[in-house]
Design a protein around this motif. Sequence first.
Motif, PDB file in Angstrom:
ATOM      1  N   GLY A 190       0.820  -1.206   0.000  1.00  8.95           N
ATOM      2  CA  GLY A 190       0.000   0.000   0.000  1.00  8.95           C
ATOM      3  C   GLY A 190       0.851   1.252   0.000  1.00  8.95           C
ATOM      4  O   GLY A 190       0.413   2.318   0.450  1.00  8.95           O
ATOM      5  N   GLN A 191       2.066   1.129  -0.528  1.00 13.54           N
ATOM      6  CA  GLN A 191       3.005   2.244  -0.625  1.00 13.54           C
ATOM      7  C   GLN A 191       3.591   2.283  -2.031  1.00 13.54           C
ATOM      8  O   GLN A 191       3.605   1.270  -2.739  1.00 13.54           O
ATOM      9  CB  GLN A 191       4.175   2.077   0.357  1.00 13.54           C
ATOM     10  N   ALA A 240       2.291   6.537   1.250  1.00 10.03           N
ATOM     11  CA  ALA A 240       1.064   5.741   1.210  1.00 10.03           C
ATOM     12  C   ALA A 240       0.392   5.883  -0.155  1.00 10.03           C
ATOM     13  O   ALA A 240       0.337   6.980  -0.727  1.00 10.03           O
ATOM     14  CB  ALA A 240       0.115   6.190   2.313  1.00 10.03           C
ATOM     15  N   ALA A 241      -0.125   4.771  -0.676  1.00  9.21           N
ATOM     16  CA  ALA A 241      -0.677   4.760  -2.028  1.00  9.21           C
ATOM     17  C   ALA A 241      -1.831   5.734  -2.187  1.00  9.21           C
ATOM     18  O   ALA A 241      -2.004   6.330  -3.260  1.00  9.21           O
ATOM     19  CB  ALA A 241      -1.125   3.343  -2.381  1.00  9.21           C
ATOM     20  N   GLU A 242      -2.631   5.930  -1.126  1.00  7.47           N
ATOM     21  CA  GLU A 242      -3.779   6.829  -1.264  1.00  7.47           C
ATOM     22  C   GLU A 242      -3.368   8.291  -1.458  1.00  7.47           C
ATOM     23  O   GLU A 242      -4.154   9.112  -1.938  1.00  7.47           O
ATOM     24  CB  GLU A 242      -4.719   6.713  -0.058  1.00  7.47           C
ATOM     25  N   ASN A 243      -2.121   8.626  -1.085  1.00  5.41           N
ATOM     26  CA  ASN A 243      -1.646  10.000  -1.265  1.00  5.41           C
ATOM     27  C   ASN A 243      -1.011  10.231  -2.636  1.00  5.41           C
ATOM     28  O   ASN A 243      -0.708  11.370  -3.000  1.00  5.41           O
ATOM     29  CB  ASN A 243      -0.610  10.347  -0.192  1.00  5.41           C
ATOM     30  N   LEU A 244      -0.801   9.143  -3.377  1.00  2.00           N
ATOM     31  CA  LEU A 244      -0.031   9.247  -4.606  1.00  2.00           C
ATOM     32  C   LEU A 244      -0.701  10.093  -5.684  1.00  2.00           C
ATOM     33  O   LEU A 244      -0.040  10.953  -6.284  1.00  2.00           O
ATOM     34  CB  LEU A 244       0.259   7.836  -5.131  1.00  2.00           C
ATOM     35  N   PRO A 245      -2.007   9.923  -5.986  1.00  2.00           N
ATOM     36  CA  PRO A 245      -2.608  10.724  -7.057  1.00  2.00           C
ATOM     37  C   PRO A 245      -2.460  12.225  -6.818  1.00  2.00           C
ATOM     38  O   PRO A 245      -2.149  12.977  -7.750  1.00  2.00           O
ATOM     39  CB  PRO A 245      -4.079  10.287  -7.043  1.00  2.00           C
ATOM     40  N   LEU A 281       5.411  -0.572  -4.212  1.00  5.88           N
ATOM     41  CA  LEU A 281       6.263  -1.349  -3.323  1.00  5.88           C
ATOM     42  C   LEU A 281       5.514  -2.570  -2.804  1.00  5.88           C
ATOM     43  O   LEU A 281       4.335  -2.487  -2.450  1.00  5.88           O
ATOM     44  CB  LEU A 281       6.726  -0.496  -2.145  1.00  5.88           C
ATOM     45  N   GLY A 282       6.196  -3.673  -2.755  1.00  7.43           N
ATOM     46  CA  GLY A 282       5.591  -4.891  -2.245  1.00  7.43           C
ATOM     47  C   GLY A 282       6.658  -5.889  -1.853  1.00  7.43           C
ATOM     48  O   GLY A 282       7.861  -5.654  -2.007  1.00  7.43           O
ATOM     49  N   ASN A 364       9.982  -2.245   7.629  1.00  6.54           N
ATOM     50  CA  ASN A 364       8.971  -1.369   7.059  1.00  6.54           C
ATOM     51  C   ASN A 364       7.732  -1.299   7.942  1.00  6.54           C
ATOM     52  O   ASN A 364       7.164  -0.226   8.162  1.00  6.54           O
ATOM     53  CB  ASN A 364       8.598  -1.847   5.656  1.00  6.54           C
ATOM     54  N   ARG A 365       7.299  -2.432   8.462  1.00  8.36           N
ATOM     55  CA  ARG A 365       6.116  -2.441   9.333  1.00  8.36           C
ATOM     56  C   ARG A 365       6.389  -1.717  10.646  1.00  8.36           C
ATOM     57  O   ARG A 365       5.506  -1.050  11.207  1.00  8.36           O
ATOM     58  CB  ARG A 365       5.673  -3.885   9.593  1.00  8.36           C
TER      59      ARG A 365
END
Length: 415
Positions: A190-191, A240-245, A281-282, A364-365
């Motif tokens: 989720g990053q 965080a992925a939700e901040n990317l756009p 990232l994963g 990371n966690r």
Amino acid sequence: MTVGTGPREAIVIAGGGIAGLSLALALKRALGTGFSIVVADPALGAAARPDNRAYAVAAAAQAMLQTLDIWDAIVATAQPMTEMIVSDSRSGDVVRPVFLTFDGEVEPGQAFAHMVESAALVAALTQACREAGVVLRAEGVASFETSATAVTITLSAGENLSARLLVAADGARSRLREQAGIGWVGWDYGQSGLVATIGHERPHGGRAVEHFLPSGPFAILPLTDGGRLGHRSSIVWSEAAENLPALLSLDAIDMLAEIERRFGLELGDIVLESPVSAHPLGFGVARRFVGERLALLGDAAHLIHPIAGQGLNLGLRDVAALAETIVDAARLGLDPGTADVLESYERARRFDTVAMGAVTDGLNRLFSNDVTPVRLVRDLGLGLVDRLPGLKRFFIREAAGVSGAPPRLMKGEAL
């Protein structure tokens, strides 16, 4: 099985990235005309695309590149890391306390890592492969079929190649791994990692900085001098992925302001020297690293978080181990594509890969959150490590890749 002579004395590598090209060069240098080494990748025929990525090449990987006569071609653009510091704060904090520092030397005068720009390394490897006689095909591998004695590879334009072994170096979404029916265990963080080259007015002195922020680590990695302000660094910014756009929609001025909030003021004014690129990232690891006449290499075998800067080094250790396995088998007159040979490669790499993946996943966690009790515990732990020179030296040697029993190339020994 004894290797005969003829068109099947070939090894085909699907993927012309750093790992695939390094393996091709190592094999060609060691086996000479005894084997045809083929690298197949559509990107080999395309114009070089802008690449703003840079990698921390550990001391052991540097030794391998020196043995392959690559290091001299890139050393002028390789920046040694003289120090690494770790801080834990929020992006708005004016003061960022340093909890942990590492001296950048494995041995006196030997940096534990150098920052190397991706484009320079790929260009040097491509040229060296061409000069060594590696066959570079600007086509992808469409499919393959195996038999008891060979693997038949179909290129994207329809031509068939017959080889002893196919190496899948075609990335984390490897189609060849999928075609072989090899499972993949992994998850998305989720990053995304935002990467850019930053110019700044004050010298970095070879210092690497890792700021642990609530959304993920923000790394400032030293590059060689240049650019509009005279000095440069690479950033790897986990967000965080939700901040990317929203971030990627910013214009250059606003994006620079967001970077400056995280970058800090220690190096003076900053400018963007490259566009910002984003990379999901994963974590992932293949259930097997080998199949029938197939070996997985680099990201096709494993994917880890960049928090420790070990992704490329993990792939280059694959290269060193697989090259050693293949060369030793071929010199004994054995078929390098048989199961017993390939299983030797898997045994050499699996534990190291899983261990490094677990470490980066745990880090990371641990650090990508803003829970106050967790922050207190991790900062206490960082401070404790900082007061234990022996433990710090252990971590440096692990990061440099010189501990344990590395493959011969990683010790600077020719195959």
